[in-house]
Design a protein around this motif. Structure first.
Motif, PDB file in Angstrom:
ATOM      1  N   ARG A  43       0.829  -1.202   0.000  1.00 27.87           N
ATOM      2  CA  ARG A  43       0.000   0.000   0.000  1.00 27.87           C
ATOM      3  C   ARG A  43       0.866   1.256   0.000  1.00 27.87           C
ATOM      4  NH1 ARG A  43      -2.257  -1.020   4.407  1.00 27.87           N
ATOM      5  NH2 ARG A  43      -4.111  -2.104   3.612  1.00 27.87           N
ATOM      6  N   LEU A  44       0.423   2.244  -0.769  1.00 24.94           N
ATOM      7  CA  LEU A  44       0.981   3.593  -0.735  1.00 24.94           C
ATOM      8  C   LEU A  44      -0.177   4.550  -0.523  1.00 24.94           C
ATOM      9  CD1 LEU A  44       3.133   5.833  -1.231  1.00 24.94           C
ATOM     10  CD2 LEU A  44       2.582   5.653  -3.666  1.00 24.94           C
ATOM     11  N   SER A  45      -0.190   5.253   0.606  1.00 21.04           N
ATOM     12  CA  SER A  45      -1.277   6.175   0.890  1.00 21.04           C
ATOM     13  C   SER A  45      -0.713   7.547   1.210  1.00 21.04           C
ATOM     14  CB  SER A  45      -2.115   5.664   2.078  1.00 21.04           C
ATOM     15  OG  SER A  45      -3.309   6.399   2.190  1.00 21.04           O
ATOM     16  N   ASP A  46      -1.166   8.545   0.483  1.00 25.16           N
ATOM     17  CA  ASP A  46      -0.671   9.915   0.639  1.00 25.16           C
ATOM     18  C   ASP A  46      -1.868  10.866   0.548  1.00 25.16           C
ATOM     19  OD1 ASP A  46       0.670  12.281   0.667  1.00 25.16           O
ATOM     20  OD2 ASP A  46       1.980  11.847  -1.026  1.00 25.16           O
ATOM     21  N   PRO A  47      -2.654  10.970   1.634  1.00 20.69           N
ATOM     22  CA  PRO A  47      -3.885  11.764   1.587  1.00 20.69           C
ATOM     23  C   PRO A  47      -3.657  13.222   1.226  1.00 20.69           C
ATOM     24  CG  PRO A  47      -3.836  10.361   3.541  1.00 20.69           C
ATOM     25  CD  PRO A  47      -2.470  10.287   2.928  1.00 20.69           C
ATOM     26  N   ASP A  48      -2.526  13.807   1.660  1.00 19.16           N
ATOM     27  CA  ASP A  48      -2.293  15.223   1.383  1.00 19.16           C
ATOM     28  C   ASP A  48      -2.213  15.500  -0.112  1.00 19.16           C
ATOM     29  OD1 ASP A  48      -2.300  15.783   4.052  1.00 19.16           O
ATOM     30  OD2 ASP A  48      -0.115  15.703   4.279  1.00 19.16           O
ATOM     31  N   LEU A  49      -1.695  14.544  -0.868  1.00 20.17           N
ATOM     32  CA  LEU A  49      -1.621  14.703  -2.322  1.00 20.17           C
ATOM     33  C   LEU A  49      -2.776  14.009  -3.035  1.00 20.17           C
ATOM     34  CD1 LEU A  49       2.182  14.401  -3.204  1.00 20.17           C
ATOM     35  CD2 LEU A  49       0.753  16.443  -3.084  1.00 20.17           C
ATOM     36  N   GLY A  50      -3.696  13.454  -2.253  1.00 20.57           N
ATOM     37  CA  GLY A  50      -4.886  12.862  -2.845  1.00 20.57           C
ATOM     38  C   GLY A  50      -4.647  11.576  -3.599  1.00 20.57           C
ATOM     39  N   ARG A  51      -3.745  10.742  -3.111  1.00 22.58           N
ATOM     40  CA  ARG A  51      -3.493   9.482  -3.818  1.00 22.58           C
ATOM     41  C   ARG A  51      -3.414   8.325  -2.821  1.00 22.58           C
ATOM     42  NH1 ARG A  51       2.818  10.636  -5.659  1.00 22.58           N
ATOM     43  NH2 ARG A  51       3.651  10.828  -3.546  1.00 22.58           N
ATOM     44  N   HIS A  52      -3.882   7.192  -3.272  1.00 24.79           N
ATOM     45  CA  HIS A  52      -3.867   5.976  -2.474  1.00 24.79           C
ATOM     46  C   HIS A  52      -3.853   4.807  -3.452  1.00 24.79           C
ATOM     47  CE1 HIS A  52      -5.001   3.330   0.978  1.00 24.79           C
ATOM     48  NE2 HIS A  52      -5.545   2.620   0.018  1.00 24.79           N
ATOM     49  N   VAL A  53      -2.841   3.955  -3.325  1.00 26.36           N
ATOM     50  CA  VAL A  53      -2.728   2.788  -4.199  1.00 26.36           C
ATOM     51  C   VAL A  53      -2.484   1.560  -3.333  1.00 26.36           C
ATOM     52  CG1 VAL A  53      -1.506   1.706  -6.126  1.00 26.36           C
ATOM     53  CG2 VAL A  53      -1.733   4.195  -6.052  1.00 26.36           C
ATOM     54  N   GLU A  54      -3.285   0.529  -3.569  1.00 25.89           N
ATOM     55  CA  GLU A  54      -3.124  -0.727  -2.843  1.00 25.89           C
ATOM     56  C   GLU A  54      -3.224  -1.878  -3.836  1.00 25.89           C
ATOM     57  OE1 GLU A  54      -5.093  -1.558   1.079  1.00 25.89           O
ATOM     58  OE2 GLU A  54      -6.200  -2.996  -0.145  1.00 25.89           O
ATOM     59  N   VAL A  55      -2.312  -2.832  -3.720  1.00 24.66           N
ATOM     60  CA  VAL A  55      -2.369  -4.026  -4.560  1.00 24.66           C
ATOM     61  C   VAL A  55      -2.390  -5.256  -3.662  1.00 24.66           C
ATOM     62  CG1 VAL A  55      -1.242  -2.954  -6.543  1.00 24.66           C
ATOM     63  CG2 VAL A  55       0.150  -4.095  -4.814  1.00 24.66           C
TER      64      VAL A  55
ATOM     65  N   PRO B  37       2.221 -11.658 -15.782  1.00 29.36           N
ATOM     66  CA  PRO B  37       3.120 -11.931 -14.649  1.00 29.36           C
ATOM     67  C   PRO B  37       3.485 -10.663 -13.890  1.00 29.36           C
ATOM     68  CG  PRO B  37       3.873 -13.027 -16.648  1.00 29.36           C
ATOM     69  CD  PRO B  37       2.795 -12.082 -17.069  1.00 29.36           C
ATOM     70  N   LEU B  38       3.713 -10.819 -12.603  1.00 31.70           N
ATOM     71  CA  LEU B  38       4.121  -9.706 -11.750  1.00 31.70           C
ATOM     72  C   LEU B  38       5.630  -9.520 -11.822  1.00 31.70           C
ATOM     73  CD1 LEU B  38       2.055 -10.539  -8.537  1.00 31.70           C
ATOM     74  CD2 LEU B  38       1.554  -8.770 -10.217  1.00 31.70           C
ATOM     75  N   PRO B  39       6.125  -8.308 -11.510  1.00 32.92           N
ATOM     76  CA  PRO B  39       7.569  -8.139 -11.368  1.00 32.92           C
ATOM     77  C   PRO B  39       8.080  -8.958 -10.187  1.00 32.92           C
ATOM     78  CG  PRO B  39       6.394  -6.160 -10.653  1.00 32.92           C
ATOM     79  CD  PRO B  39       5.378  -7.050 -11.291  1.00 32.92           C
ATOM     80  N   ALA B  40       9.355  -9.243 -10.187  1.00 35.25           N
ATOM     81  CA  ALA B  40       9.935 -10.063  -9.110  1.00 35.25           C
ATOM     82  C   ALA B  40       9.654  -9.449  -7.748  1.00 35.25           C
ATOM     83  CB  ALA B  40      11.439 -10.214  -9.340  1.00 35.25           C
ATOM     84  N   ASP B  41       9.738  -8.128  -7.662  1.00 34.36           N
ATOM     85  CA  ASP B  41       9.368  -7.413  -6.433  1.00 34.36           C
ATOM     86  C   ASP B  41       8.088  -6.641  -6.712  1.00 34.36           C
ATOM     87  OD1 ASP B  41       9.038  -5.929  -4.184  1.00 34.36           O
ATOM     88  OD2 ASP B  41      11.045  -5.042  -4.183  1.00 34.36           O
ATOM     89  N   PRO B  42       6.931  -7.077  -6.185  1.00 30.67           N
ATOM     90  CA  PRO B  42       5.663  -6.405  -6.483  1.00 30.67           C
ATOM     91  C   PRO B  42       5.622  -4.943  -6.056  1.00 30.67           C
ATOM     92  CG  PRO B  42       5.281  -8.564  -5.507  1.00 30.67           C
ATOM     93  CD  PRO B  42       6.747  -8.273  -5.359  1.00 30.67           C
ATOM     94  N   ALA B  43       6.556  -4.516  -5.207  1.00 27.84           N
ATOM     95  CA  ALA B  43       6.577  -3.110  -4.796  1.00 27.84           C
ATOM     96  C   ALA B  43       6.776  -2.182  -5.990  1.00 27.84           C
ATOM     97  CB  ALA B  43       7.677  -2.882  -3.767  1.00 27.84           C
ATOM     98  N   TYR B  44       7.352  -2.711  -7.069  1.00 32.74           N
ATOM     99  CA  TYR B  44       7.540  -1.889  -8.263  1.00 32.74           C
ATOM    100  C   TYR B  44       6.206  -1.441  -8.858  1.00 32.74           C
ATOM    101  CZ  TYR B  44      12.573  -2.598  -8.565  1.00 32.74           C
ATOM    102  OH  TYR B  44      13.939  -2.568  -8.310  1.00 32.74           O
TER     103      TYR B  44
END
Length: 515
Positions: free
Chosen positions: A361-373, A404-411
């Motif tokens: 998860r990447l959550s950044d409310p101040d910039l109005g973005r939230h991404v979760e996989v 397929p996913l990247p080796a490190d899904p954080a990408y």
């Protein structure tokens, strides 16, 4: 001849008829359709776009099949099913014999139990559900005299309606009892980001607190009283509190029902194998998504089964429609200016805990973005994207194509850090032929290219040939871009005035529908 009676002439019922006629190469079927609404079938998904003023009501009309073996009775509701005699009785006392009966009765707006609200047919002046074309017409008319509006319910339709009303200059307050907006798709962290974006659009909200009563004074709406005693002033109230499957006809005829009409893998009733249910009224084993793409897929499968050209239990890729399986039919994209929200698969505030799922998860409310996989077994099984359109586009492609996913899904989260803006249409030159352009109808780049090869020369031509753009409308820019590219690549010096735009598409659609 084999007699097929279809009850329901909405988006799913009319699509089933179209699919069955196309699959009936042996001319075996006589089809009768009973539709309670007196109008042509229309795109219910885009009613919120009418509130926003982006579509005219006439532009929602869907193409209707015209065939000598098809009889469509508009404005004639089905009143009773005699399963022993295999007859459907219409409200006009007409009798229609069947060999196969398809129920596509859809769903109705859920009217919450609130003091002062009444029932669906006795709502106070200024109070409207948003489910039919007449509802949309009345709400638009109501905005002319309303200073303030309340939208009750913050699901997908509620947020789209709120943005549409705000776009018309009405001050809007959204009331939602759950702790997150769109809780079927968003958790609380994602919801907070959306709530911040709503504030920037001037949309007030009360999240996590329910309504207690509708206050009416001298026959007119005064406001909505909340559970904490606050009175929210309003002259217009829009109810977007969910839907209820229309099962009364099935219940009266003794068919098995629960929340909807129970059906097996072949979409037939376990009570009577000659009776089928598709769309919002159906309750298949994998559950209903409430999205039109699922109903359209059911229509295709059932038509293939009856025509003997396919397996009704097979999904788009030949697999059974298993719960939790990646599919283009459970991708949700909010259609609302200023709110960029996309979700797919495993998501939402109430999703079940699964030790096999890994969440990043990447959550950044101040910039109005939230991404979760959500990752499982080396595959993307779910994602939520708020304010990160370019990331959402990539994740939708990965989810629906099972790449397929990247080796490190954080990408997968890194593009969001670049602060990329919401993307325009995908570059047609880089799309592979098998890439899906219209998810609602599973239309690929190759399908659209083929329609152009066969003579399609406009977005409307492509829609007639492939059905692209006739669902949620979210692919219209991509279809326009693809037609740009095809025209330019085949006639490099084409006049720019002939280039396609979504605005032209909407104008042309309205003009065609009015003919």
């Amino acid at each position: 001849m084999t007699r097929v009676v279809v009850v329901g002439n909405g988006m799913v019922g009319s699509r089933f008829v179209d699919e069955l006629l196309a699959a009936d190469h042996a001319s075996r079927f006589d089809i009768t359709v009973l539709g309670a609404e007196s109008c042509e079938p229309y795109n219910r998904v885009l009613l919120s776009e009418v509130l926003a003023g982006r579509y005219d009501l006439a532009a929602l009309t869907l193409p209707s099949p015209d065939h000598h073996r098809l009889q469509v009775l508009r404005g004639v509701a089905a009143e009773r099913i005699d399963r022993e005699d295999r007859v459907v009785v219409g409200a006009d006392r007409s009798r229609h014999r069947y060999d196969h009966l398809v129920l596509a009765t859809g769903s109705s707006a859920r009217i919450p139990l609130l003091r002062g609200l009444g029932h669906a047919d006795t709502l106070p002046a200024g109070v409207h559900a948003l489910r039919t074309i007449d509802d949309a017409r009345e709400i638009v008319a109501g905005t002319l005299n309303a200073r303030r509006a309340v939208v009750l319910g913050a699901g997908v339709l509620g947020l789209e309606a709120a943005c549409g009303l705000a776009r018309r200059g009405v001050a809007v307050t959204v009331i939602h009892p759950a702790s997150a907006v769109m809780e079927r798709q968003l958790d609380e962290a994602a919801s907070r980001v959306v709530e911040t974006a709503m504030g920037r659009l001037g949309i007030d909200h009360r999240i996590g607190i329910g309504a207690e009563a509708v206050v009416v004074d001298s026959g007119g709406l005064r406001g909505v009283r909340l559970e904490d005693g606050e009175l929210v002033d309003a002259q217009l109230l829009v109810l977007t509190t969910g839907t209820v499957a229309n099962t009364a006809l099935a219940v009266d005829s003794g068919l098995a029902t629960d929340r909807g009409i129970l059906v097996g893998a072949g979409l037939d009733s376990p009570t009577d194998r000659r009776v089928y249910a598709i769309g919002d009224c159906a309750q298949p084993a994998e559950g209903g998504s409430g999205l039109v793409a699922q109903g359209w897929e059911q229509a295709r499968r059932l038509a293939a089964r009856l025509a003997g050209s396919g397996d009704a239990a097979a999904g788009p890729s030949g697999d059974g429609p298993l719960a939790g399986q990646p599919s283009s039919t459970d991708v949700v994209r909010l259609k609302a200016d200023g709110l960029d929200v996309v979700s797919m698969g495993v998501s939402g505030a109430h999703r079940a805990a699964d030790p096999a799922h890994r969440t990043l998860r990447l959550s950044d409310p101040d910039l109005g973005r939230h991404v979760e996989v959500v990752i499982s077994g080396g595959a993307l099984v779910g994602a939520t994207c708020v304010g990160a359109g370019s990331v959402a586009a990539d994740l939708v492609a990965m989810y629906t194509r099972r790449t397929p996913l990247p080796a490190d899904p954080a990408y997968l989260l890194l593009p969001a850090l670049a602060g990329q803006a919401t993307p325009g249409p995908a570059d047609p030159a880089t799309l592979p032929p098998e890439a899906t352009v219209c998810r609602c109808n599973a239309v690929t780049k190759a399908d659209i290219t083929g329609s152009v090869d066969d003579g399609a020369d406009s977005v409307e031509d492509v829609a007639r040939a492939t059905r692209a753009t006739t669902g949620c409308g979210g692919c219209a820019d991509d279809v326009c871009a693809l037609l740009h590219w095809l025209r330019d690549s085949r006639a490099p010096h084409a006049d720019g005035e002939n280039r396609f735009t979504q605005g032209k598409h909407r104008t042309n659609t309205t003009e065609i529908a009015a003919l």
